[in-house]
Design a protein around this motif. Sequence first.
Motif, short mmCIF file in Angstrom:
data_model
loop_
_atom_site.label_atom_id
_atom_site.label_comp_id
_atom_site.label_asym_id
_atom_site.label_seq_id
_atom_site.Cartn_x
_atom_site.Cartn_y
_atom_site.Cartn_z
N SER A 1 -8.23 8.59 5.07
CA SER A 1 -7.75 7.62 4.08
C SER A 1 -8.46 7.79 2.74
O SER A 1 -8.19 7.03 1.81
N CYS B 1 -1.67 2.80 2.69
CA CYS B 1 -1.01 3.19 3.93
C CYS B 1 -0.26 4.49 3.67
O CYS B 1 -0.15 4.93 2.52
N GLY B 2 0.22 5.12 4.73
CA GLY B 2 1.07 6.29 4.58
C GLY B 2 0.35 7.61 4.46
O GLY B 2 1.00 8.65 4.30
N GLU B 3 -0.97 7.62 4.59
CA GLU B 3 -1.69 8.88 4.42
C GLU B 3 -1.45 9.87 5.55
O GLU B 3 -1.80 11.05 5.43
N ARG C 1 6.08 5.44 6.31
CA ARG C 1 6.09 4.38 5.32
C ARG C 1 4.80 4.41 4.49
O ARG C 1 3.70 4.50 5.02
N GLY C 2 4.98 4.34 3.18
CA GLY C 2 3.83 4.38 2.28
C GLY C 2 3.34 5.77 1.95
O GLY C 2 2.32 5.92 1.26
N ASP C 3 4.04 6.79 2.42
CA ASP C 3 3.62 8.17 2.14
C ASP C 3 4.08 8.57 0.74
O ASP C 3 4.85 9.50 0.54
N CYS D 1 0.79 -2.97 1.28
CA CYS D 1 1.78 -2.35 2.17
C CYS D 1 2.52 -3.41 2.98
O CYS D 1 3.24 -3.07 3.91
#
Length: 271
Positions: A93, A125-127, A131-133, A269
């Motif tokens: 993260s 988020c999303g790393e 979702r959230g990438d 997020c």
Amino acid sequence: MKKALLALLAFSTTTACWHAHQSTVRPAAKLDEDTSLNPRFFQPPIALAVSEDAIVRIVGPATTCSGTLVDEDLVLTAHHCVVARDERGQFTSKTLDASAMHIELGGDYLPWGTVNVKAVVAPPCGERGGRGDLAIVVLSHKLLIQPYTARLDNPPRVGEMLDPAGFGRCSMSPDGIHRTVRAGGEVGGIGSGVIQMTASVCPGDSGGPVFSRGSHEIVGVVSLSAMDADEHTRAASVMARVDTFRPLFGHARQIADGMSQSELPPLSCAE
């Protein structure tokens, strides 16, 4: 049709590799003998660009990804493209330092220019994909390349035809790295922050734009895909939606304009 335009980068970009452009300016009258005042000796670092050069290559310390210019100094990409890896190569993260990456301009593996990164903006988020990438890389200066538009007001629709693009390369691909529009298809499903579809994706396409077919309107970025050695294989893929993280674009714009990240409210997020 490709529309040619001149892309002018700031003189401070000393790492760029430029195609020289010989000035044709000639003085109407004799100028001072000091050559610094003679326009014949003024050769600014300019290069010929096309509209597709809004799709760029992002080079980090361990990986390369794709991205898209969505403003003169903002590049949209995937969150997992801008985080550090642990000793096992797994995504963490921790956001990479801006100085650890740069942007390459041009459609082939030999860029016609490079640009430094000023800041990186991403949600918490999303790393690891999904979702959230999403992330936005703030450039050190603006580019005179026409940005593409992110569709933030309307979500993608089931059945809508989408096509990804990027600088990825599968093991059976021809030699060299080239910007490529991939074989996409219909949106099969819409999830929380994601698009489910079948598409052709290669390693290195991550972060690349997902266009509404027949346009340069970005509805998502390449996040996850089942891949094999053949770049023509269309397989199950997950793309991160841009419309569900609209505040990300506002934060990046303010940071590019000089505001500190610490002065802005944290990105969320939450649904």
